[in-house]
Design an enzyme around this catalytic site. Structure first.
Site, PDB file in Angstrom:
ATOM      1  N   VAL A 117       0.903  -1.090   0.071  1.00  0.00           N
ATOM      2  CA  VAL A 117      -0.196   0.007   0.123  1.00  0.00           C
ATOM      3  C   VAL A 117       0.923   1.353  -0.049  1.00  0.00           C
ATOM      4  CG1 VAL A 117      -1.799   1.334   1.128  1.00  0.00           C
ATOM      5  CG2 VAL A 117      -1.888  -1.260   1.373  1.00  0.00           C
ATOM      6  N   CYS A 118       0.623   2.224  -1.033  1.00  0.00           N
ATOM      7  CA  CYS A 118       1.391   3.313  -0.886  1.00  0.00           C
ATOM      8  C   CYS A 118       2.947   3.256  -1.017  1.00  0.00           C
ATOM      9  CB  CYS A 118       0.950   4.369   0.217  1.00  0.00           C
ATOM     10  SG  CYS A 118       1.346   6.033   0.219  1.00  0.00           S
TER      11      CYS A 118
END
Length: 315
Positions: free
Chosen positions: A104-105
């Site tokens: 994520v990210c």
């Protein structure tokens, strides 16, 4: 290997929403009638960590004591940019024991540092895509999509994109109905398709400093079905076409034609997502003129036809 277990890696400076967002999605699968996931967290040494917002998280165990998971989730956060000594080596070793690895990210930076993205397509938060591409040239960085799946590894953009990716994985594991129930519980879309842009045209483009150009940007957004040729747009700003094109590009970072194309595509996508209007009606409302012209724009940019795009949003 525990079937469909999820292990979340924690580290100093992790982004709390990158952890809790996907975890809430995976936990919701059991409440929605699907087979529950076994969800655990681990840090490098088993000790508690501070998130980037100051929250203290206590993991279930040390990474070395965690069994091989079905899904290994690597969140992002400030700590992903200066990882603790040994974290990358341990991640490289441990990731090979998971069936799928998800970031994520800025968690994609950790995967790239471990060599797990070499030769693969990947994405991350839009503000970090250039850094990812520069520091890891063996990675094919795609800056626009919400998430990218390449074999057993999936990467996603910032924060809420982790929720989209987790919903997509639940749909893969349990089917669309379970994923839809989870999405309803969380009051989010079933999921945004992975190739949906990370942010809107108006956010992506710079806002012009001069009032006539700034007002024109808003007018284009409100009138996608109008004649938006350079000549007509130049008339509205009382500039010559050549001067207008140069000024628009200088102040927004994109050409008038590209800006119009993106506005029309974004509007068409919104109407496909939120209304029951037919493709022909939407193509006229968005300035394409014909369904075929709209189809070509979708295939060229999103690699999918309008009907397929709508199917992903509407059960």
């Amino acid at each position: 290997m525990t079937r469909r277990s999820v292990l979340v890696l924690l580290f100093e400076g992790v982004q709390s929403l990158d952890v809790t967002g996907p975890v809430e999605v995976f936990a919701g699968a059991g409440r929605a009638g699907g087979e529950p996931y076994e969800i655990r967290t681990a840090s490098l040494d088993g000790g508690p960590v501070r998130t980037s917002s100051g929250l203290r998280l206590t993991p279930d165990c040390a990474l070395s004591d965690a069994g091989p998971p079905h899904t290994l989730l690597i969140p992002g956060g400030e700590g992903s940019r200066c990882p603790a000594p040994g974290l990358i080596d341990r991640l490289r070793e441990y990731a090979g024991r998971a069936e799928r690895v998800v970031s994520v990210c800025s968690g994609a930076l950790l995967l790239a540092a471990a060599g797990l993205l070499d030769g693969r397509r990947a994405t991350t938060h839009w503000a970090l895509c250039a850094q990812l591409a520069e520091e890891y040239p063996r990675v094919t960085v795609e800056p626009d999509p919400v998430f990218v799946r390449d074999g057993p590894i999936a990467t996603s953009a910032g924060v809420t994109a982790g929720i989209d990716l987790a919903l997509a994985l639940i749909e893969e594991d349990h089917g669309r109905d379970i994923a839809l129930l989870v999405a309803r519980q969380l009051v989010v879309f079933l999921r945004r398709p992975g190739n949906q842009a990370q942010f809107s045209v108006q956010l992506a483009a710079q806002t012009a400093r001069r009032e006539p150009l700034r007002d024109l940007q808003q007018w284009i957004t409100e009138h996608p079905d109008a004649d938006l040729s350079v000549d007509r747009l130049a008339e509205r700003t009382r500039l010559s076409p050549r001067h207008f094109a140069r000024a628009f590009h200088a102040e927004t970072g994109t050409t008038p034609g590209r800006y119009v194309e993106r506005v029309r595509l974004e509007q068409a996508r919104r109407l496909l997502e939120e209304t029951a209007d037919g493709v022909e009606q939407i193509s006229r409302a968005c300035g394409y003129g014909t369904p075929e012209a709209m189809r070509r724009a979708f295939v060229r940019t999103l690699h999918t036809a309008p009907a397929e795009y709508r199917r992903r949003f509407r059960p």
